[in-house]
Design a protein around this motif. Structure first.
Motif, PDB file in Angstrom:
ATOM      1  N   LEU A 103     -75.795  63.331 121.677  1.00 34.64           N
ATOM      2  CA  LEU A 103     -74.694  64.073 121.055  1.00 34.64           C
ATOM      3  C   LEU A 103     -74.420  63.464 119.692  1.00 34.64           C
ATOM      4  O   LEU A 103     -74.283  62.246 119.573  1.00 34.64           O
ATOM      5  N   LEU A 104     -74.360  64.306 118.667  1.00 33.38           N
ATOM      6  CA  LEU A 104     -74.085  63.847 117.309  1.00 33.38           C
ATOM      7  C   LEU A 104     -72.848  64.556 116.768  1.00 33.38           C
ATOM      8  O   LEU A 104     -72.641  65.750 117.000  1.00 33.38           O
ATOM      9  N   TYR A 105     -72.042  63.806 116.037  1.00 31.16           N
ATOM     10  CA  TYR A 105     -70.893  64.335 115.309  1.00 31.16           C
ATOM     11  C   TYR A 105     -71.339  64.550 113.861  1.00 31.16           C
ATOM     12  O   TYR A 105     -71.923  63.658 113.251  1.00 31.16           O
ATOM     13  N   LEU A 106     -71.040  65.729 113.317  1.00 31.83           N
ATOM     14  CA  LEU A 106     -71.504  66.090 111.975  1.00 31.83           C
ATOM     15  C   LEU A 106     -70.331  66.501 111.102  1.00 31.83           C
ATOM     16  O   LEU A 106     -69.371  67.126 111.577  1.00 31.83           O
ATOM     17  N   GLN A 107     -70.429  66.173 109.823  1.00 30.12           N
ATOM     18  CA  GLN A 107     -69.479  66.683 108.840  1.00 30.12           C
ATOM     19  C   GLN A 107     -70.219  66.940 107.540  1.00 30.12           C
ATOM     20  O   GLN A 107     -70.747  66.018 106.924  1.00 30.12           O
ATOM     21  N   GLY A 108     -70.276  68.203 107.159  1.00 28.34           N
ATOM     22  CA  GLY A 108     -70.971  68.570 105.934  1.00 28.34           C
ATOM     23  C   GLY A 108     -71.938  69.710 106.163  1.00 28.34           C
ATOM     24  O   GLY A 108     -71.689  70.601 106.978  1.00 28.34           O
ATOM     25  N   LEU A 165     -77.920  62.766  95.940  1.00 35.16           N
ATOM     26  CA  LEU A 165     -76.989  63.821  95.546  1.00 35.16           C
ATOM     27  C   LEU A 165     -77.294  64.389  94.163  1.00 35.16           C
ATOM     28  O   LEU A 165     -76.764  65.429  93.792  1.00 35.16           O
ATOM     29  N   LYS A 166     -78.154  63.729  93.409  1.00 32.38           N
ATOM     30  CA  LYS A 166     -78.530  64.219  92.082  1.00 32.38           C
ATOM     31  C   LYS A 166     -79.559  65.349  92.145  1.00 32.38           C
ATOM     32  O   LYS A 166     -79.743  66.077  91.165  1.00 32.38           O
ATOM     33  N   GLY A 167     -80.262  65.489  93.278  1.00 31.43           N
ATOM     34  CA  GLY A 167     -81.327  66.477  93.373  1.00 31.43           C
ATOM     35  C   GLY A 167     -81.025  67.568  94.383  1.00 31.43           C
ATOM     36  O   GLY A 167     -80.008  67.543  95.076  1.00 31.43           O
ATOM     37  N   ILE A 168     -81.945  68.514  94.500  1.00 25.49           N
ATOM     38  CA  ILE A 168     -81.746  69.646  95.409  1.00 25.49           C
ATOM     39  C   ILE A 168     -81.877  69.237  96.866  1.00 25.49           C
ATOM     40  O   ILE A 168     -81.391  69.925  97.760  1.00 25.49           O
ATOM     41  N   GLY A 169     -82.527  68.091  97.130  1.00 24.71           N
ATOM     42  CA  GLY A 169     -82.709  67.668  98.513  1.00 24.71           C
ATOM     43  C   GLY A 169     -81.450  67.150  99.154  1.00 24.71           C
ATOM     44  O   GLY A 169     -81.308  67.171 100.373  1.00 24.71           O
ATOM     45  N   SER A 170     -80.509  66.635  98.353  1.00 23.22           N
ATOM     46  CA  SER A 170     -79.231  66.079  98.794  1.00 23.22           C
ATOM     47  C   SER A 170     -79.432  64.827  99.646  1.00 23.22           C
ATOM     48  O   SER A 170     -80.455  64.156  99.551  1.00 23.22           O
ATOM     49  N   SER A 171     -78.456  64.519 100.498  1.00 22.13           N
ATOM     50  CA  SER A 171     -78.498  63.244 101.205  1.00 22.13           C
ATOM     51  C   SER A 171     -77.734  63.313 102.517  1.00 22.13           C
ATOM     52  O   SER A 171     -76.726  64.015 102.627  1.00 22.13           O
ATOM     53  N   ILE A 172     -78.208  62.555 103.499  1.00 29.21           N
ATOM     54  CA  ILE A 172     -77.571  62.421 104.810  1.00 29.21           C
ATOM     55  C   ILE A 172     -77.223  60.955 105.014  1.00 29.21           C
ATOM     56  O   ILE A 172     -78.066  60.073 104.836  1.00 29.21           O
ATOM     57  N   ALA A 173     -75.973  60.684 105.401  1.00 27.20           N
ATOM     58  CA  ALA A 173     -75.535  59.326 105.720  1.00 27.20           C
ATOM     59  C   ALA A 173     -75.320  59.220 107.230  1.00 27.20           C
ATOM     60  O   ALA A 173     -74.592  60.032 107.810  1.00 27.20           O
ATOM     61  N   VAL A 174     -75.949  58.232 107.848  1.00 25.93           N
ATOM     62  CA  VAL A 174     -75.779  57.975 109.281  1.00 25.93           C
ATOM     63  C   VAL A 174     -74.847  56.784 109.430  1.00 25.93           C
ATOM     64  O   VAL A 174     -75.171  55.678 108.987  1.00 25.93           O
ATOM     65  N   LEU A 175     -73.702  57.000 110.050  1.00 27.39           N
ATOM     66  CA  LEU A 175     -72.673  55.972 110.138  1.00 27.39           C
ATOM     67  C   LEU A 175     -72.782  55.168 111.440  1.00 27.39           C
ATOM     68  O   LEU A 175     -73.246  55.693 112.460  1.00 27.39           O
ATOM     69  N   GLY A 176     -72.298  53.946 111.382  1.00 25.09           N
ATOM     70  CA  GLY A 176     -72.230  53.105 112.572  1.00 25.09           C
ATOM     71  C   GLY A 176     -70.845  53.077 113.173  1.00 25.09           C
ATOM     72  O   GLY A 176     -70.542  52.246 114.031  1.00 25.09           O
ATOM     73  N   THR A 177     -69.977  53.985 112.736  1.00 26.82           N
ATOM     74  CA  THR A 177     -68.619  54.150 113.257  1.00 26.82           C
ATOM     75  C   THR A 177     -68.426  55.610 113.633  1.00 26.82           C
ATOM     76  O   THR A 177     -69.270  56.461 113.343  1.00 26.82           O
ATOM     77  N   GLY A 178     -67.290  55.913 114.255  1.00 30.52           N
ATOM     78  CA  GLY A 178     -66.927  57.311 114.414  1.00 30.52           C
ATOM     79  C   GLY A 178     -66.635  57.921 113.056  1.00 30.52           C
ATOM     80  O   GLY A 178     -66.278  57.212 112.100  1.00 30.52           O
ATOM     81  N   SER A 195     -69.824  64.675 102.372  1.00 36.89           N
ATOM     82  CA  SER A 195     -69.358  65.705 103.299  1.00 36.89           C
ATOM     83  C   SER A 195     -69.275  67.077 102.637  1.00 36.89           C
ATOM     84  O   SER A 195     -69.283  68.103 103.320  1.00 36.89           O
ATOM     85  N   GLU A 196     -69.210  67.093 101.294  1.00 38.21           N
ATOM     86  CA  GLU A 196     -69.174  68.362 100.571  1.00 38.21           C
ATOM     87  C   GLU A 196     -70.566  68.832 100.158  1.00 38.21           C
ATOM     88  O   GLU A 196     -70.896  70.013 100.281  1.00 38.21           O
ATOM     89  N   GLN A 197     -71.387  67.899  99.667  1.00 35.12           N
ATOM     90  CA  GLN A 197     -72.701  68.263  99.141  1.00 35.12           C
ATOM     91  C   GLN A 197     -73.845  67.870 100.069  1.00 35.12           C
ATOM     92  O   GLN A 197     -74.958  68.383  99.933  1.00 35.12           O
ATOM     93  N   GLY A 198     -73.589  66.929 100.954  1.00 36.16           N
ATOM     94  CA  GLY A 198     -74.617  66.431 101.864  1.00 36.16           C
ATOM     95  C   GLY A 198     -74.131  66.504 103.306  1.00 36.16           C
ATOM     96  O   GLY A 198     -73.518  67.492 103.708  1.00 36.16           O
ATOM     97  N   LEU A 199     -74.353  65.422 104.059  1.00 37.30           N
ATOM     98  CA  LEU A 199     -73.992  65.447 105.475  1.00 37.30           C
ATOM     99  C   LEU A 199     -73.704  64.036 105.965  1.00 37.30           C
ATOM    100  O   LEU A 199     -74.436  63.096 105.648  1.00 37.30           O
ATOM    101  N   LEU A 200     -72.630  63.899 106.761  1.00 39.60           N
ATOM    102  CA  LEU A 200     -72.311  62.667 107.474  1.00 39.60           C
ATOM    103  C   LEU A 200     -72.667  62.860 108.943  1.00 39.60           C
ATOM    104  O   LEU A 200     -72.373  63.917 109.519  1.00 39.60           O
TER     105      LEU A 200
END
Length: 370
Positions: A103-108, A165-178, A195-200
């Motif tokens: 189960l993954l929590y996502l924002q973005g 975030l500078k390119g079209i591929g954007s970015s995903i951050a994987v957090l070690g917290t909630g 959370s606006e341009q990429g994904l948490l």
């Protein structure tokens, strides 16, 4: 996901001691989370140890509050969602890693999970050159269409996200917290941009604080989401080497940037190079290494399926193609002419029914009783 399903997931995942392996064992034999809980102790006892059966029988005092908090968190922002292992858009690279989260929590931007991705990781205390390298490599890879995956830590991770975030591929951050808590706090503004341009992304429930043990474990998700892992700067004891090892074990490309023999921040990269990582001096070398497999996958996805495989809902066809030796997803695709998406869905069903086992190195093997 409705309230009852979410409650069942939370109860399974938050039961002390049960762990992902125990939950997987229960789901594989009993079905959905609700079906697992409805089966009760007699069915559980055949699958997990007695002390875990006892733990699963105990009410979770925090469950009502955690359920309410999670539902409120989801309702407060349309960018927020949950992703389960069996969902249709569960990312194939992560699904085919040795230990995919349930189960993954996502924002973005959830759709970024379907992108070709490169992990860019390294020291929390990089040199100025190391930070610049991370930024420029990530920006070039993102401009070429690759999503940059990293862990939101200080140093190389933060620079990698900035570059992504500078390119079209954007970015995903994987957090070690909630996802309720951004750590480190110095990256709160960066996390908001992500959370606006990429994904948490996080596998940890809301309320999980920053615990040291959780960060090495989240590294398997960083490695699993990506088709390659670039280590920019790392000491010999760096957590980045854990990510690189996990990427290698999952059958992904590992790249390292060399540095001065006098710098402690080069020693981790040099160790990876001695172990077989690819030495890269510019982003184009990473692209050159990844592009052939990208073209192969695109051609496979575009090609029509052969007529004999029209009955793709027959698990027996996959088992027949698999034989009894460990086999990779690519090898099975070549043997049967299936697309990666179709084959991964079938393999997941076979894994949940116990007919197929997932092995380290992104391999699958038919179980003897199948």
């Amino acid at each position: 996901m409705d309230r009852d399903e979410l409650s069942a997931w939370l109860q399974l995942l938050e039961t002390p001691g049960l762990g992902l392996a125990g939950v997987r064992r229960l789901l594989a034999s009993l079905g959905s989370p609700q079906a697992v809980l409805a089966a009760g102790p007699p069915a559980w006892g055949a699958l997990i140890r007695p002390e875990l059966v006892k733990a699963l029988q105990q009410p979770l005092p925090q469950l009502p509050e955690l359920l309410a908090r999670t539902l409120a968190w989801l309702a407060a922002d349309a960018r927020r969602s949950l992703l389960c292992l069996g969902d249709a858009d569960y990312p194939l690279p992560l699904l085919n890693s040795p230990d995919p989260p349930l189960l993954l929590y996502l924002q973005g931007r959830r759709a970024l999970l379907g992108s070709d991705a490169v992990a860019v990781v390294g020291s929390r205390h990089p040199s100025h050159q190391g930070r610049d390298n991370a930024l420029h490599f990530a920006a070039a890879l993102s401009e070429a269409g690759y999503c940059i995956v990293s862990g939101l830590a200080l140093g190389i991770d933060g620079a990698a996200h900035e570059g992504g975030l500078k390119g079209i591929g954007s970015s995903i951050a994987v957090l070690g917290t909630g996802l309720h808590e951004i750590y480190p706090r110095r990256h709160e503004a960066l996390a908001e941009r992500l959370s606006e341009q990429g994904l948490l992304v996080s596998e940890y429930a809301l309320g999980m604080p920053a615990l040291a043990a959780n960060f090495p474990r989240r590294n398997r998700i960083i490695a699993g989401l990506a088709r390659g892992c670039l280590v920019v700067e790392a000491a010999l004891q760096s957590g980045s080497l854990i990510t690189a090892r996990l990427a290698s074990e999952a059958g992904r490309e590992v790249f390292a940037i060399p540095g001065s023999i006098h710098s402690p921040l080069s020693q981790g990269c040099h160790a990876l190079l001695r172990q077989g990582a690819a030495l890269v001096e510019n982003a184009q070398e990473v692209l050159d290494a990844l592009e052939p497999s990208t073209r192969h996958r695109a051609a496979t996805a575009a090609a029509p399926l052969p007529a004999p495989r029209a009955a793709l809902d027959e698990p027996g066809l996959v088992l027949e193609a698999m034989g009894y030796d460990p086999v990779s997803l690519d090898a099975l695709m070549a043997r049967g002419g299936w697309s990666a998406a179709q084959l991964s869905a079938l393999l997941l069903d076979l894994e949940l029914t116990g007919a197929v086992a997932r092995l380290p190195g992104a391999l699958f093997q038919r179980r003897a009783q199948a």
